[in-house]
Design an enzyme around this catalytic site. Structure first.
Site, short mmCIF file in Angstrom:
data_model
loop_
_atom_site.label_atom_id
_atom_site.label_comp_id
_atom_site.label_asym_id
_atom_site.label_seq_id
_atom_site.Cartn_x
_atom_site.Cartn_y
_atom_site.Cartn_z
N MET A 33 69.67 39.83 20.51
CA MET A 33 69.39 40.73 21.77
C MET A 33 68.75 41.79 21.53
SD MET A 33 71.38 41.52 25.22
CE MET A 33 71.79 39.80 25.83
N LYS A 39 47.43 42.42 36.95
CA LYS A 39 48.55 42.07 37.54
C LYS A 39 49.69 42.17 36.54
CE LYS A 39 47.44 37.18 36.19
NZ LYS A 39 46.71 36.14 36.61
N TYR A 98 73.17 35.20 13.78
CA TYR A 98 73.82 33.99 14.60
C TYR A 98 73.51 32.69 13.90
CZ TYR A 98 74.89 37.48 18.14
OH TYR A 98 75.47 38.42 19.17
N ARG A 158 46.35 23.72 41.99
CA ARG A 158 47.57 24.72 42.26
C ARG A 158 47.54 25.26 43.59
NH1 ARG A 158 48.11 29.25 37.65
NH2 ARG A 158 46.38 30.06 38.83
C1 LIG Z 1 45.15 35.86 35.68
C2 LIG Z 1 44.05 35.68 36.36
C3 LIG Z 1 42.74 35.71 35.68
C4 LIG Z 1 42.74 36.60 34.32
O1 LIG Z 1 42.91 35.42 33.42
P1 LIG Z 1 43.06 35.81 31.80
O2 LIG Z 1 43.13 34.51 30.97
O3 LIG Z 1 43.87 36.70 31.36
O4 LIG Z 1 41.40 36.29 31.51
C5 LIG Z 1 41.65 35.41 36.31
N1 LIG Z 1 41.82 34.88 37.59
C6 LIG Z 1 42.96 34.56 38.20
C7 LIG Z 1 42.80 33.89 39.56
C8 LIG Z 1 44.12 35.00 37.63
O5 LIG Z 1 45.55 34.74 38.05
#
Ligand SMILES: *Cc1c(COP(=O)(O)O)cnc(C)c1O
Length: 360
Positions: free
Chosen positions: A306, A36, A258, A132
């Protein structure tokens, strides 16, 4: 051809090594490589191609991310970790042969009311304590039974997500696993619990499908580096590098950048590197955050701006044009994250659009 010296080099062999390591830890399980958020900034298509011949499947957040993979010819199973966001996504998910998470009543209703040409593989998400997404454990039997009778559903699996697996041996993880196991006692269904942290520390969380994410990129999910089990060598997959584009000699008392956050205490040679927070280097990085220049370790001095940052070249052999490693093999992204009061995940996922990814 871009001439700004900034780039992120992505080491695909390191990702393959890390994936194999994940599989070795849980040899009986299949693995969904979590790619992802553009594979945590590493380039989802390139990472999927690098793993295509060996990954059991991939996990992404949403349909758009899956579409990019299918458009690039990736045919492996793909799971949408948040499922669909509207009922009209189901037909496309079915056409692309995606597996979907079902975590809510509306999502369940959309599937039950759908008339899909190709039935879907559905992963029921249980909320065992993350609070969640997901169904309450007491709703599991009802949800599974309704999906079982639905012609739009081909197969089912069940998953949960652990809230504190990055704190090894934390009792909350055992608590979540116990709820998951009790809910599913005596039921035959594919199970999935483990993110990277759970995979690395909690054999009871292996289940049928593991879901490694951050470890694929060679980054420990643990804040404390010593937590990684013996013999586990993750290979960092990203080297974020730029170059020195200016050098200054400053007298004691002169401020840098800055707000004048850093004031020279002695005659100081300052290097200016072409990278800033618009590229994903954290603005909150503290003075002293390690940076490597031409292979030598030194430190950030002054606030990150930046497009630029400033570093200490006092006592360092360096000239304009020399390579600057922000993170990679010499400086771990976890160290930079710790010095910026965040985690490596945020830094990797936040790599800016201006940073070319060079896959090698
Ligand atoms: C992002 C995610 C993972 C992977 O988690 P890591 O800590 O990066 O290994 C696994 N399961 C779900 C549901 C996630 O959203």
């Amino acid at each position: 051809m871009p001439h700004r010296p900034l780039r992120a080099r992505i080491h695909l062999e390191a990702i393959r090594h890390n994936y194999r390591l994940a599989k070795q830890i849980a040899p009986a399980a299949r693995a969904l490589a979590v790619i992802k958020a553009n594979a945590y900034g590493h380039g989802a298509v390139a990472v999927a191609r690098a793993l295509a011949s060996e990954a059991d499947g991939f996990a992404v957040s949403c349909l758009e991310e899956a579409l990019e993979l299918r458009d690039s010819g990736i045919q492996a199973p793909i799971l949408l970790l948040e499922g669909v966001f509207a009922p009209d996504e189901l037909a496309l998910a079915a056409r692309l042969d995606l597996a979907i998470v079902i975590h809510s009543r509306p999502q369940l209703r959309w599937v039950l009311e759908s008339r899909l040409d190709q039935p879907l593989n559905c992963w029921i998400k249980l909320d065992t304590g993350m609070h969640r997404l997901g169904f309450a454990p007491e709703d599991f039997l009802e949800v599974a039974a309704r999906l079982k009778g639905c012609p739009s559903v081909r197969a089912q699996a069940v998953m949960t997500h652990l809230a504190r697996a990055d704190e090894p041996a934390h009792p909350y993880t055992a608590h979540q696993i116990a709820i998951f196991d009790q809910t599913l006692a005596g039921i035959r269904i594919d199970r999935s619990l483990a993110n990277s942290a759970a995979l690395l520390t909690e054999p009871r969380a292996q289940g049928d499908w593991i879901r490694p994410g951050i470890m694929l990129y060679g980054v420990s999910p643990f804040v404390e580096p010593q937590v990684l089990p013996d013999g586990i060598r993750l290979h960092p997959a990203m080297t974020l590098e730029s170059a020195l584009i200016a050098i200054k000699e400053l007298a004691p008392g002169e401020p840098i950048g800055y707000g004048g956050r850093f004031v020279c205490e002695r005659p100081t040679r300052v290097g200016i590197a072409a990278i800033g927070y618009a590229d994903g280097y954290p603005r909150h990085a503290a003075d002293g955050t390690p940076i490597a220049v031409a292979g030598q370790l030194t430190r950030l001095i002054g606030r990150v701006s930046m497009d630029l940052l400033t570093l200490d070249l006092t006592g360092i052999e360096a000239q304009i044009g020399d390579r600057v490693e922000l993170w990679g093999k010499q400086v771990s992204v976890g160290t930079v994250a710790a010095a910026s009061e965040t985690i490596a995940y945020e830094l990797l996922a936040g790599i800016g659009r201006r940073v070319p990814l060079i896959h090698e």
